[in-house]
Design an enzyme around this catalytic site. Structure first.
Site, short mmCIF file in Angstrom:
data_model
loop_
_atom_site.label_atom_id
_atom_site.label_comp_id
_atom_site.label_asym_id
_atom_site.label_seq_id
_atom_site.Cartn_x
_atom_site.Cartn_y
_atom_site.Cartn_z
N LYS B 14 3.71 10.35 -9.30
CA LYS B 14 2.55 10.42 -8.41
C LYS B 14 2.39 9.10 -7.62
O LYS B 14 2.78 8.04 -8.11
CB LYS B 14 1.33 10.65 -9.30
CG LYS B 14 -0.01 10.40 -8.70
CD LYS B 14 -1.05 10.44 -9.82
CE LYS B 14 -2.39 10.08 -9.30
NZ LYS B 14 -2.82 8.73 -9.27
N LYS B 19 5.78 3.51 -9.46
CA LYS B 19 7.22 3.79 -9.27
C LYS B 19 7.95 2.58 -8.70
O LYS B 19 8.96 2.14 -9.21
CB LYS B 19 7.45 4.95 -8.27
CG LYS B 19 6.98 6.29 -8.72
CD LYS B 19 7.25 7.33 -7.65
CE LYS B 19 6.50 7.09 -6.35
NZ LYS B 19 5.05 7.21 -6.44
N LYS B 45 5.93 5.30 3.11
CA LYS B 45 5.19 4.05 2.99
C LYS B 45 6.09 2.83 3.18
O LYS B 45 5.64 1.75 3.55
CB LYS B 45 4.55 4.00 1.59
CG LYS B 45 3.10 3.64 1.63
CD LYS B 45 2.42 3.42 0.25
CE LYS B 45 3.03 4.05 -0.96
NZ LYS B 45 2.54 3.45 -2.23
N ASP B 131 4.65 13.54 -5.37
CA ASP B 131 4.89 14.88 -5.88
C ASP B 131 6.11 15.50 -5.17
O ASP B 131 6.45 15.08 -4.08
CB ASP B 131 3.65 15.71 -5.54
CG ASP B 131 3.31 16.65 -6.66
OD1 ASP B 131 4.24 17.05 -7.37
OD2 ASP B 131 2.13 16.98 -6.81
N1 LIG Z 1 2.40 -1.91 -15.51
C1 LIG Z 1 1.62 -2.34 -14.54
N2 LIG Z 1 0.73 -3.35 -14.75
C2 LIG Z 1 -0.08 -3.77 -13.76
N3 LIG Z 1 -0.09 -3.28 -12.52
C3 LIG Z 1 0.77 -2.28 -12.25
C4 LIG Z 1 1.65 -1.77 -13.23
N4 LIG Z 1 2.39 -0.77 -12.64
C5 LIG Z 1 1.98 -0.70 -11.36
N5 LIG Z 1 0.99 -1.58 -11.13
C6 LIG Z 1 0.30 -1.80 -9.87
O1 LIG Z 1 -0.11 -0.56 -9.33
C7 LIG Z 1 -0.02 -0.57 -7.91
C8 LIG Z 1 0.79 0.59 -7.42
O2 LIG Z 1 2.13 0.48 -7.84
P1 LIG Z 1 3.38 0.93 -7.00
O3 LIG Z 1 4.59 0.57 -7.78
O4 LIG Z 1 3.31 0.48 -5.61
O5 LIG Z 1 3.16 2.49 -7.07
P2 LIG Z 1 4.00 3.66 -6.39
O6 LIG Z 1 5.29 3.10 -5.92
O7 LIG Z 1 4.17 4.67 -7.49
O8 LIG Z 1 3.17 4.20 -5.28
C9 LIG Z 1 0.60 -1.89 -7.51
O9 LIG Z 1 -0.39 -2.77 -7.06
C10 LIG Z 1 1.20 -2.38 -8.80
O10 LIG Z 1 1.21 -3.79 -8.90
MG LIG Z 2 6.05 3.12 -3.92
#
Ligand SMILES: Nc1ncnc2c1ncn2[C@@H]1O[C@H](COP(=O)(O)OP(=O)(O)O)[C@@H](O)[C@H]1O
Ligand SMILES: [Mg+2]
Ligand code: SF4
Lengths: 438, 292
Positions: B14, B19, B45, B131
C-alpha cells in the site's frame, strides 16, 4: 468463454465517421489510433464512399500512440482540431473518439469546447469501439449535432409541410444516397417539402432547417429513434415512425397513405399519385411474369441475411408484392436488445397472415449452418452481403448482395425504394436467376 | 558473466507503507555485500530511489520518453549509494493518461535493451506502487520480469487489504509462469498485537513473514538527511535488521503461490480481530487497532 465472431457485418461506433462524411462538407476529426479509420472504412465504406472531398484516408486524426496513452492525448487532440480548422475547408467539424483515447480518460468534451467560438461549429461524440456499434454511433453523431449545435441556435418558426427524413445510414447502407433521394421524391409528389441532411449539396444548410420541420419522418425499424425522440424533446417536433423502408407497390402505397394522413395531405392527391405509379409498375410486372413464374432455378423460398432495415424492407416486398415464402430472416446489425421484440413483431405482419421467423445473430458461421440445414424446396434466394455468395453457390441458389460488405457491385445513386426501386430489385434478383440458364 | 542468473524481485504494498524505505535499505545493504544492484521505482511518485541519492530526484524513463521517441537505457540510469543503479519509471501528471501503461512501457524498454545483462547485475529490485489496481501495475509479476515478490505490510487493515489484493494478482498469473510470493515484510511492527495480526494473516494465506521491521526514529533521521539507514546509521539496530532482511532475500530461492482470502473472508477476518482487540484493551482502543 471466448467466442469467435465469424464475418461480422457492422463495425465499432467510430464507424459513424461515415455519417459525418455523409454530410456534405462535414469533416470528421478523429481522436483515435492509427489504423482505426482505414480499417473501419474498409469494413463498411469499401468501394462506395471511400474517397471524395474528405475521406477516411485523409480525415484529420490525432494518431494516438504510446506517448498519448501514457501522458494523455488532450493536447494532441487540441492541435489536431486547430489544424483541421485551419487546413480543411468544411462547414461542420465533428470530433470522434476511439478506444484508446477514452480508455485513458481524455476529456474530449473539454478539448472540443475550447473551439466553441470558432467560425465553424465543432461538436464532439464519444464513439469508442467498446461502447457500441456504428449504428448506435450514427445516432450519437446526430444527437451531438442536435444538442451541441442546433439547440444553441435561436428558435425559428416551423415551416408548414417541411419534413425531415431520417433512416438510411450513410455508407453503411450502400444505397443511402439513392434511398434518401427516392424518399424525398415520394414526399414531393404528395406535396410535402423534404429535408434530408445527407448526400450531395444538402449539408449545413439543411441541418439548420431541422428545427423548423413540421414533423420528423423516420423510415427504419430502429436506427434513428433516439434522434427523433431528442428532436421532439428539444424542438417539440412530433415524429412519425414508419419502420419499413418502402419497396414496391404494396409498401410504397401504404407508406404514402400513412405519411399523407399524418401530414394532413388531401386523400385524393395521395391516391392520384399512387394510381399513376401503380399503373406503370404493374405494366412491367405483367409483361415479365413469365420470367417470374416459369423458371426452375428459383424456388419460392428465401432468406435475408442483413441489417434490420433491409431484412424488413426486402422481405415485405418479396412476400407482399411478389408472393414468395419467407424462411428465416437473419438480422446481423447487432440490434440493441431493447428493439428486438418490436422488430420481431414487424415480421408477423405480412399480408395473407404470413409470418417470418427472425434470428438476431452476428455470427455468420451459425447463420450459414442454419441455412445449409434448411429445406427451401429447391434453389433458394439468399439476399445478404458478399459473405453469402459462396454459401449460395454451394446451395445452387440465387444470390444478391445488398448490404455491406458488398464488394462486387458499384452503387452510385440507385435505390430499391419506391415503385421504381421495387422494379430495380426485381431486375437485380432475376438477372442472377437468368444467368443460371447460361 | 554470461550465464549469471539475475535475481529479479518486486516489492509491493500500500502507498506510504514503507516500500521505498525498505527497498532502498535492501539495495544499500546488498551493494555493501558486494552485489551489483539496480533499484527500479515503478511509481509515478518517482521517489523510490531518493534516499540512495542524497534525497535528489532523477529524470524518469517516461519524462525522457515524453521529450523524444526513443530512450536509451543509459540515459535514465543514475548511480546512487555504493553504486546502486537507480531508475525511476515515472508517470503522467495526476488525472491524465495511463500510469499503468507507463510502467509497462518503462519496464519493457529495459527488458528489450537487455540492460540488466550488460550491467552484469546480481539483483533488480522493483519498487511498485500501492495496490495492484490494473494490468500495468501487475506487469512486474507477469511472466519474464520478476521471479519473487515480497509485500510490505503493517498490521493496518488497509495495508493487509492491499497485500491480499497482491496475492490475488500473483495467484492469477501463477499458472502462466508469473512471479511467486516470497513473503511479507512486516513493517512498523512495534506493538505485540501487531505481530499477532500479521502472523495470523500469513497463516491464513499460507505464506510467511520474512522479517519484522520495527518503526524506528533512526529511519526518519536518516531520511531527513536524504539517506538510507544503512548509509546514515550503519551500526544502528535498524541497519542490522535491514541487513538481515537483505541477506534473507538474497538467499531466498523458493517462492510459493499464496492463498488469498476472498473479500468476505477478509472482512470477517478483520472484524474477528477488531473484536479481539476490543476485548484485549477494553476501553483503550489505540488508533492502530481502531482501523482494524
Ligand atoms: N520502519 C520505519 N520506521 C520509521 N519510519 C518509516 C519506516 N518505514 C517507513 N517509514 C516512513 O514512512 C514514510 C513512507 O515510506 P515510503 O517508503 O516512502 O513508503 P512507500 O514507498 O510505500 O510509499 C516515509 O517517511 C518513511 O520514512
Ligand atoms: Mg515509494
Ligand atoms: S474498436 Fe476501437 S481501436 Fe478498433 S477501430 Fe474502433 S475505435 Fe479504433
Amino acid at each position: 468463454m471466448i467466442k469467435i465472431l465469424d464475418q461480422p457485418r457492422y463495425v465499432c461506433a467510430l464507424g459513424a465517421m461515415q455519417t459525418v462524411q455523409g454530410i456534405y462538407r462535414g469533416v470528421p476529426v478523429l481522436h483515435a489510433g492509427p489504423g482505426c479509420a482505414g480499417k473501419l472504412a474498409a469494413g463498411i465504406a469499401g468501394n462506395n464512399g471511400d474517397s471524395g472531398y474528405i475521406s477516411p484516408q485523409i480525415y484529420p486524426c490525432s494518431n494516438v500512440t504510446e506517448k498519448e496513452i501514457i501522458f494523455g492525448g488532450e493536447e494532441r487532440l487540441a492541435e489536431t482540431i486547430e489544424n483541421a480548422l485551419r487546413v480543411v475547408d468544411g462547414d461542420i467539424f465533428v470530433v470522434l473518439s476511439g478506444c484508446t483515447a477514452e480508455i485513458v480518460g481524455d476529456d474530449i468534451a473539454k478539448v472540443s469546447s475550447r473551439f466553441a467560438n470558432m467560425e465553424k461549429p465543432v461538436v464532439y461524440v464519444e464513439t469508442a469501439g467498446f461502447k457500441g456499434n456504428n449504428l448506435e454511433g450514427h445516432e450519437w453523431v446526430i444527437n451531438a449535432i442536435i444538442e451541441q449545435y442546433l439547440a444553441k441556435k435561436p428558435v425559428k418558426e416551423k415551416v408548414k409541410g417541411l419534413v425531415n427524413i431520417w433512416g438510411p445510414v450513410p455508407s453503411y447502407d450502400p444505397f443511402w444516397v439513392g434511398n434518401i433521394r427516392e424518399l424525398e421524391k415520394l414526399l414531393i409528389e404528395i406535396g410535402l417539402t423534404p429535408n434530408a441532411i445527407f448526400g450531395e449539396y444538402r449539408g449545413i444548410e439543411n441541418i439548420d432547417k431541422i428545427p423548423q420541420a413540421e414533423f420528423n419522418l423516420l423510415v427504419s425499424p430502429w436506427v434513428g429513434l433516439k434522434n427523433v425522440k431528442l428532436l421532439e424533446e428539444k424542438f417539440q417536433t412530433p415524429y412519425l415512425h414508419y419502420p419499413t423502408l418502402p419497396i414496391g407497390a404494396f409498401e410504397t402505397g401504404k407508406f404514402l397513405r400513412t405519411v399523407g394522413k399524418y401530414a394532413g395531405v388531401d386523400v385524393e392527391v395521395v391516391e392520384a399519385v399512387i394510381e399513376r405509379h401503380e399503373k406503370e409498375y404493374y405494366y412491367h410486372i405483367e409483361r415479365t411474369s413469365d420470367v417470374f413464374l416459369e423458371n426452375r432455378t428459383m424456388s419460392r423460398r428465401f432468406s435475408t441475411v442483413t441489417n434490420a432495415t433491409d431484412a424488413l424492407a426486402i422481405s415485405k416486398f418479396l412476400v407482399n408484392d411478389f408472393g414468395l415464402v419467407p424462411e428465416k430472416q437473419y438480422i446481423t446489425d447487432d440490434t440493441p436488445e431493447e428493439y428486438r421484440d418490436s422488430i420481431e413483431k414487424y415480421f408477423t405482419e405480412f399480408e395473407y397472415g404470413i409470418e417470418a421467423k427472425v434470428t438476431f445473430s452476428k455470427d455468420a458461421y451459425r447463420i450459414h449452418e442454419e441455412i445449409r440445414n434448411c429445406d427451401y424446396f429447391g434453389p433458394p434466394l439468399i439476399i445478404g452481403s458478399i459473405f453469402e455468395k459462396k454459401l449460395t453457390k454451394e446451395l445452387s441458389g440465387n444470390f444478391l448482395a445488398v448490404s455491406v460488405p458488398i464488394k462486387e457491385r458499384l452503387i452510385l445513386h440507385s435505390s430499391y425504394v419506391g415503385y421504381h426501386g421495387g422494379l430495380r430489385l426485381l431486375e437485380d434478383i432475376y438477372t442472377y436467376v437468368l444467368k443460371q440458364f447460361n | 558473466m554470461a550465464n549469471k542468473k539475475i535475481k529479479q524481485i518486486a516489492i509491493y504494498g500500500k502507498g506510504g507503507i514503507g516500500k521505498s524505505t525498505t527497498t532502498s535499505n535492501i539495495s544499500a545493504a546488498l551493494v555493501k555485500q558486494g552485489f551489483k544492484v539496480m533499484q527500479f521505482g515503478c511509481d509515478p511518485k518517482s521517489d523510490s530511489t531518493n534516499t540512495l541519492r542524497g534525497g535528489k530526484y532523477i529524470p524518469t524513463v517516461l519524462d525522457t520518453l515524453r521529450e523524444k521517441t526513443t530512450v536509451k537505457a543509459s540515459e535514465v540510469i543514475h548511480e546512487g549509494f555504493g553504486g546502486v543503479y537507480c531508475v525511476e519509471a515515472g508517470g503522467p501528471a495526476p488525472g491524465v493518461g495511463c500510469a499503468g501503461r507507463g510502467i509497462i512501457t518503462a519496464v519493457q524498454l529495459f527488458k528489450q535493451q537487455r540492460v540488466f545483462e550488460e550491467l552484469d547485475l546480481d539483483f533488480v529490485i522493483y519498487d511498485v506502487l500501492g495496490d495492484v489496481v490494473c494490468g500495468g501495475f501487475a506487469v512486474p509479476i507477469r511472466e519474464g520480469i520478476a521471479e519473487h515478490v515480497f509485500t510490505v505490510s503493517s498490521a493496518d487493515f488497509m495495508a493487509v487489504y492491499a497485500a491480499n489484493n497482491l496475492f490475488r494478482g500473483i495467484h492469477k498469473y501463477s499458472n502462466a509462469g508469473g512471479a511467486l510470493l516470497g513473503g511479507v515484510i512486516a513493517n512498523s511492527i512495534n506493538a505485540p498485537y501487531a505481530k499477532e495480526i500479521i502472523d495470523d494473516f500469513v497463516k491464513q494465506t499460507k505464506t510467511q513473514v520474512v522479517e519484522y521491521v520495527p518503526r524506528s526514529v533512526t529511519v526518519t533521521q536518516s531520511e531527513l538527511q536524504g539517506k538510507t539507514t544503512i548509509e546514515a546509521a550503519p551500526n544502528s539496530e535498524q541497519a542490522k535488521i535491514y541487513t538481515r532482511l537483505a541477506l534473507k532475500i538474497a538467499e531466498h530461492t523458493e517462492s510459493k503461490v499464496p492463498e488469498p482470502l476472498d473479500v468476505h473472508e477478509l472482512r470477517e477476518w478483520a472484524s474477528k480481530w477488531a473484536d479481539h482487540l476490543l476485548a484485549l484493551e477494553t476501553g483503550e482502543v489505540t488508533s492502530k487497532a481502531s482501523c482494524i
